[in-house]
Design an enzyme around this catalytic site. Structure first.
Site, PDB file in Angstrom:
ATOM      1  N   LYS A 208       0.819  -1.038  -0.055  1.00 30.10           N
ATOM      2  CA  LYS A 208      -0.071   0.043  -0.038  1.00 30.10           C
ATOM      3  C   LYS A 208       0.983   1.357  -0.103  1.00 30.10           C
ATOM      4  O   LYS A 208       0.696   2.219  -0.717  1.00 30.10           O
ATOM      5  CB  LYS A 208      -0.916  -0.069   1.245  1.00 30.10           C
ATOM      6  N   GLU A 214      10.614  -4.484   4.682  1.00 36.42           N
ATOM      7  CA  GLU A 214      10.615  -5.926   4.221  1.00 36.42           C
ATOM      8  C   GLU A 214      10.483  -6.165   2.684  1.00 36.42           C
ATOM      9  O   GLU A 214      11.152  -6.714   1.801  1.00 36.42           O
ATOM     10  CB  GLU A 214       9.674  -7.071   4.951  1.00 36.42           C
ATOM     11  N   GLY A 265      -4.910  -1.836   4.917  1.00 32.94           N
ATOM     12  CA  GLY A 265      -3.916  -2.856   4.444  1.00 32.94           C
ATOM     13  C   GLY A 265      -4.680  -4.135   4.602  1.00 32.94           C
ATOM     14  O   GLY A 265      -4.581  -4.964   3.744  1.00 32.94           O
ATOM     15  N   ARG A 266      -5.187  -4.183   5.853  1.00 34.32           N
ATOM     16  CA  ARG A 266      -5.876  -5.795   6.302  1.00 34.32           C
ATOM     17  C   ARG A 266      -7.224  -5.778   5.558  1.00 34.32           C
ATOM     18  O   ARG A 266      -7.928  -6.784   5.814  1.00 34.32           O
ATOM     19  CB  ARG A 266      -5.670  -5.952   7.835  1.00 34.32           C
ATOM     20  N   GLU A 351      -4.982  -6.455  14.602  1.00 32.45           N
ATOM     21  CA  GLU A 351      -4.415  -5.344  14.456  1.00 32.45           C
ATOM     22  C   GLU A 351      -5.669  -4.389  14.422  1.00 32.45           C
ATOM     23  O   GLU A 351      -5.277  -3.100  14.717  1.00 32.45           O
ATOM     24  CB  GLU A 351      -3.556  -5.386  12.915  1.00 32.45           C
ATOM     25  N   HIS A 382      -5.369 -33.357  17.077  1.00 34.61           N
ATOM     26  CA  HIS A 382      -4.286 -34.209  17.638  1.00 34.61           C
ATOM     27  C   HIS A 382      -3.217 -33.499  18.203  1.00 34.61           C
ATOM     28  O   HIS A 382      -1.872 -33.812  18.073  1.00 34.61           O
ATOM     29  CB  HIS A 382      -3.796 -35.123  16.249  1.00 34.61           C
ATOM     30  N   LYS A 491       9.470  -0.487  14.100  1.00 33.61           N
ATOM     31  CA  LYS A 491      10.123   0.093  12.836  1.00 33.61           C
ATOM     32  C   LYS A 491      11.211   1.059  13.015  1.00 33.61           C
ATOM     33  O   LYS A 491      12.195   0.820  12.538  1.00 33.61           O
ATOM     34  CB  LYS A 491       9.032   0.410  12.060  1.00 33.61           C
TER      35      LYS A 491
HETATM   36  O1  F6P Z   1       2.483  -3.960   9.995  1.00 39.73           O
HETATM   37  C1  F6P Z   1       1.913  -2.735   9.748  1.00 39.73           C
HETATM   38  C2  F6P Z   1       1.334  -2.816   8.309  1.00 39.73           C
HETATM   39  O2  F6P Z   1       1.138  -1.322   7.903  1.00 39.73           O
HETATM   40  C3  F6P Z   1      -0.080  -3.535   8.068  1.00 39.73           C
HETATM   41  O3  F6P Z   1      -1.004  -2.787   8.387  1.00 39.73           O
HETATM   42  C4  F6P Z   1       0.047  -3.647   6.417  1.00 39.73           C
HETATM   43  O4  F6P Z   1      -0.849  -4.723   6.053  1.00 39.73           O
HETATM   44  C5  F6P Z   1       1.545  -4.141   6.298  1.00 39.73           C
HETATM   45  O5  F6P Z   1       2.214  -3.457   7.140  1.00 39.73           O
HETATM   46  C6  F6P Z   1       2.068  -4.003   4.948  1.00 39.73           C
HETATM   47  O6  F6P Z   1       1.922  -2.550   4.499  1.00 39.73           O
HETATM   48  P1  F6P Z   1       2.072  -2.070   3.119  1.00 39.73           P
HETATM   49  O7  F6P Z   1       1.020  -2.773   2.307  1.00 39.73           O
HETATM   50  O8  F6P Z   1       2.256  -0.465   3.140  1.00 39.73           O
HETATM   51  O9  F6P Z   1       3.546  -2.468   2.860  1.00 39.73           O
END
Ligand code: F6P
Length: 526
Positions: A208, A214, A265-266, A351, A382, A491
């Protein structure tokens, strides 16, 4: 909008009194014995889903008081504000309109009467991107030279599409493989790169913000790998799914599909973030997925609270969290294709509602998000079902079962369904007369969600149901379910620690534990 805090409503006090008098000692077995209509009274049909709530620890009075709590805290007004496009994500001053992503186009003459009357312009933009993205998905499906699609994204840019591609495995185009790389741990990307070839791979960079460390690190490594293998056509082999198109362009990606800051995002798998799913199941399948979710949106938007499935589930969640004091909920999907559903729901609920302050930033005097966890049945039986049946903590379980299988192996599906029914029955019935180690206390609550078939439509409805249930609990608790400030501190600290790992320096300003661990790790080449 000023809203009454749930714990200051008369209904909260009445619920506490009711809990002390009846709720704590409530026995579902006794309730069934005394009420032949309990199953009907505590079940609810909703689009594409039937829910049996009757094995929960509630009676008619509990339900009435919980409904009163929802009324007094203004859940309906809050729901209507979301559907009107109001900026209910108050800490970020954003509207919350993931529901619009699955709304069909409305003829201009009908706009004034429809749910989208306040946001008609946005709906047109949504459909423009949707059409472009689905045309692209169809082109990728038809392109036999592309055999592997690698989605690089994390959190909401990974969990939803990954969960759905696995869940709808039976609908996935043969000849295409889907990979999901989320972790910055290089083992994950390296393992995928070993299995793919640059000329037959499409990388989807899903973020987003297009700033998540990452995803940016994995995307950079994927691009370097592609180029080091002789790949040159970035426009053909990389696409970006983002609200930050300029950052994607600056990264060197010209094929982009955008969305909007009013999509959390979620809550984003219905947007361009759903592209891997659209490639996997095709444009028609993706439209069915959106349509199933839209059916649930309409159910949530228009049903009275008492017959509104997201509301009824949310009220149970509040009853268990705030009155019984249960701190977790276990998700038990009895369908192996739903194996990532618990992980997906963890982000959605924890979240969204893992907050300790209200919408104005004041500390809350009551608990919020439970811990969600689970594994597919029958595997969980199990592993940890021992604790569910005989442990000291009560954990409400949410079973998800599917009536019709998509395989023809004889005997399996009956056995699977007999198992899920048996677990729900055993949790409630217990075995009172055995004593000691073989004693099952029973009266352990569960909810049973039943789908006819696992299809794009029913999956869409199931996920929208969970989104709205999280909305209602968050609304009742008076929190903002649409921000996630709790992920920020780690972060920031990571940015500070990274250079300390790659160069010897003075770490005296750090706490002794972190400094000691850095010393023990030594320095790494940058
Ligand atoms: O972990 C925080 C967060 O902002 C989530 O809410 C989101 O889904 C994820 O990181 C990834 O964010 P982005 O889509 O901006 O890379």
């Amino acid at each position: 909008m000023t809203r009454l805090s749930c714990d200051r409503t008369p209904a909260w006090g009445a619920l506490q009194t009711h809990f002390n008098a009846h709720g704590r000692a409530f026995d579902a077995r006794v309730a069934f014995a005394g009420d032949a209509g309990r199953f009907e009274a505590f079940s609810q049909s909703a689009p594409h889903i039937f829910a049996d709530l009757s094995k929960n620890l509630i009676d008619g009075e509990t339900q009435q008081l919980l409904l009163e709590l929802a009324r007094l805290t203004g859940v309906q007004t809050h729901r209507d504000a979301m559907f009107a496009g109001a900026p209910i994500n108050n800490t970020e001053q954003r509207a919350v309109m993931h529901w619009l992503l699955r709304h069909p186009l409305v003829a201009p003459s009908d706009v004034a009467q429809s749910a989208v009357k306040n946001v008609a312009a946005e709906l047109t933009a949504v459909h423009d991107v949707l059409n472009a993205m689905l045309a692209y998905a169809q082109a990728v499906r038809a392109d036999e030279a592309i055999t592997d699609v690698v989605n690089i994204g994390i959190g909401g840019s990974d969990l939803g599409p990954q969960m759905a591609v696995l869940a709808l495995d039976q609908f996935v185009l043969p000849g295409k493989r889907f990979h999901f790389v989320s972790n910055v741990d290089g083992h994950e990307l390296a393992a995928v790169l070993k299995r793919v070839k640059p000329e037959s791979t499409l990388f989807l960079i899903a973020s987003k913000t297009f700033t998540t460390i990452e995803t940016m690190t994995n995307a950079q490594s994927a691009k370097s790998w592609f180029q080091s293998q002789g790949g040159t056509d970035i426009a053909r082999h990389f696409a970006a799914l983002t609200t930050n198109v300029s950052a994607a362009n600056a990264f060197g990606i010209s094929t982009t599909f955008g969305f909007w800051d009013w999509v959390g995002g979620r809550y984003s798998m219905w947007s361009a973030i759903g592209l891997p799913l659209a490639i996997a199941i095709g444009a028609e399948g993706f439209r069915e997925f959106l349509a199933g979710a839209h059916d649930m949106d309409e159910h949530f938007r228009t049903s009275a609270l008492a017959s509104n499935l997201p509301v009824r589930l949310a009220l149970l969640d509040v009853w268990y969290r705030n009155f019984h004091g249960f701190t977790s909920r276990s998700i038990a999907p009895y369908h192996s294709a739903l194996r990532r559903l618990p992980a997906y729901l963890q982000q959605l609920e924890m979240e969204s509602n893992g907050k300790r302050v209200n919408r104005s930033g004041e500390s809350l005097a009551y608990g919020t998000s439970p811990v969600l966890w689970g594994e597919p049945g029958t595997n969980g039986q199990h592993a940890y079902f021992q604790m569910l049946h005989q442990g000291t903590d009560v954990v409400p379980v949410e079973f998800v079962a599917v009536k019709k299988p998509k395989h023809d192996l004889p005997g399996h599906h009956d056995l699977l369904l007999a198992n899920v029914l048996a677990q729900a029955q055993a949790l409630m019935a217990g075995k009172a007369d055995a004593g000691g180690h073989r004693h099952f206390p029973g009266n352990r609550p569960s909810t049973f969600l039943l789908l006819d078939e696992l299809t794009p439509t029913s999956l869409g409805a199931l996920i929208a149901l969970q989104e709205h249930r999280v909305f209602v609990t968050g609304s009742l608790w008076g929190i903002n379910s649409f921000d996630q400030w709790g992920v920020e501190l780690g972060k920031v600290l990571c940015r500070d620690l990274l250079p300390r790992l790659t160069a010897v320096g003075d770490d005296a300003d750090l706490d002794a534990s972190t400094a000691g661990l850095i010393a023990r790790l030594g320095t790494f080449p940058a």
